[in-house]
Write a protein that holds these residues in place. Sequence first.
Motif, PDB file in Angstrom:
ATOM      1  N   SER A 187       0.796  -1.136   0.091  1.00 26.07           N
ATOM      2  CA  SER A 187      -0.062  -0.070   0.063  1.00 26.07           C
ATOM      3  C   SER A 187       1.010   1.274   0.154  1.00 26.07           C
ATOM      4  O   SER A 187       1.251   1.826   0.993  1.00 26.07           O
TER       5      SER A 187
ATOM      6  N   ASP B  68       0.074   4.242  -0.795  1.00 25.55           N
ATOM      7  CA  ASP B  68      -0.570   5.391  -0.470  1.00 25.55           C
ATOM      8  C   ASP B  68      -0.529   5.639   0.954  1.00 25.55           C
ATOM      9  O   ASP B  68      -0.603   6.911   1.460  1.00 25.55           O
TER      10      ASP B  68
ATOM     11  N   THR C 281      -2.218  -4.294  -5.065  1.00 23.39           N
ATOM     12  CA  THR C 281      -1.882  -2.780  -4.311  1.00 23.39           C
ATOM     13  C   THR C 281      -3.120  -2.281  -3.777  1.00 23.39           C
ATOM     14  O   THR C 281      -4.249  -2.413  -4.390  1.00 23.39           O
TER      15      THR C 281
ATOM     16  N   ARG D 139      -5.052   0.783  -2.614  1.00 22.23           N
ATOM     17  CA  ARG D 139      -4.925   2.387  -2.879  1.00 22.23           C
ATOM     18  C   ARG D 139      -6.192   2.987  -2.315  1.00 22.23           C
ATOM     19  O   ARG D 139      -7.174   2.440  -2.039  1.00 22.23           O
TER      20      ARG D 139
ATOM     21  N   ASP E 299      -2.052   1.895 -13.767  1.00 22.99           N
ATOM     22  CA  ASP E 299      -0.895   2.265 -13.183  1.00 22.99           C
ATOM     23  C   ASP E 299       0.321   1.960 -13.867  1.00 22.99           C
ATOM     24  O   ASP E 299       0.303   0.688 -14.205  1.00 22.99           O
TER      25      ASP E 299
END
Length: 346
Positions: free
Chosen positions: A13, A15, A80, A82, A116
């Motif tokens: 992660s 973010d 991932t 986000r 991404d």
Amino acid sequence: MESQKKLRVFVRSPDLVLPSRALTLAPDLTLRRLKLAFLPQSLLSQALTIDSLYFSLNGKPLPDDSSLAAAGVPDFSALTLRLRLRGGGGDGGATGAESRDCYLNMYAIKKPDKVDPNETRLSKWTTCALSAEPLSPPCVIDRLGNLFNKEPLVEALLHKKLPKEFSHVRGLKDMIPIHLTPIPSAAVSETKFQCPITGQEFNGKYGFLAIRGCGHVLSVKALKEVKSSTCLVCHKEFSDMDKIVINGSAEEVRVLREKMEEERGRLKVRKEKKVGACLSGTKHANDEKGGILDNGKKDGRAKRFKAVDVMPTHATKEVYASIFTSSKKSDFKETFTCRSLPLGRN
């Protein structure tokens, strides 16, 4: 009843600036439950934390209510976590002049999901270019540096189902087996492979080359730092023509394509010369001397070999010939075991 096969998943992660973790999960685990297990207790106290986060795989958002299996999450994949950005007002999304229909029509057209670039890069280096499955030995590359799992590539070639972008792969000679060095299982990484010399990860952030003769995959840094004309792993000789850039740039792919076409041109010329030599009869130019054709049969036009043709100097012809065969067949009777003497001499 057999238990379901566990999935090994890498969760990160960027973010939230949380440490990445490698987890072993059941395929029926939902993504919402995975978020609850991954997030620390300090973040779970916030009311909007769960709904404002989402998982993505190779840049594609995944629904929270679906399980890992239903979402198509393969083994050894990277998920991932986000933040989901929402409009907060004051962004020009609504004005007093707009009607409700205009507002609804604005969101009626589905916008494509933003991909991404980091996920795209990682997917290119960790999955098969044909089947999109995680790289798993035996692996091969083509002459342009694309990565494949060997089995799906061979099946597509046999059934003539190769996509147009891989039409340059015409047979097994265009598949170059490679040896990827695995990363120790204890290490947490984006990929499963690394350079055996420098330890750089096989994730697209660094340049890698494959040596055509032995198939070992090395980083560009390793070959630059150690000046050698032999493989740094198996010490087999190679030349610059044997280096194939993996997932190279457009210019590097163009150079590899030119090399491939040049090599195929040389093989074609060599084959045409060989066929021309057979048709012109130069291959059988010496048949009359030896008296034997390519099929093993005797040529009736050729001269038959006789022992007296290679008789030593000062030797009597009749005596020399009698060594190999009877000079007077009427006086002697030969069998498969001996040569009998005339009557009265035995």
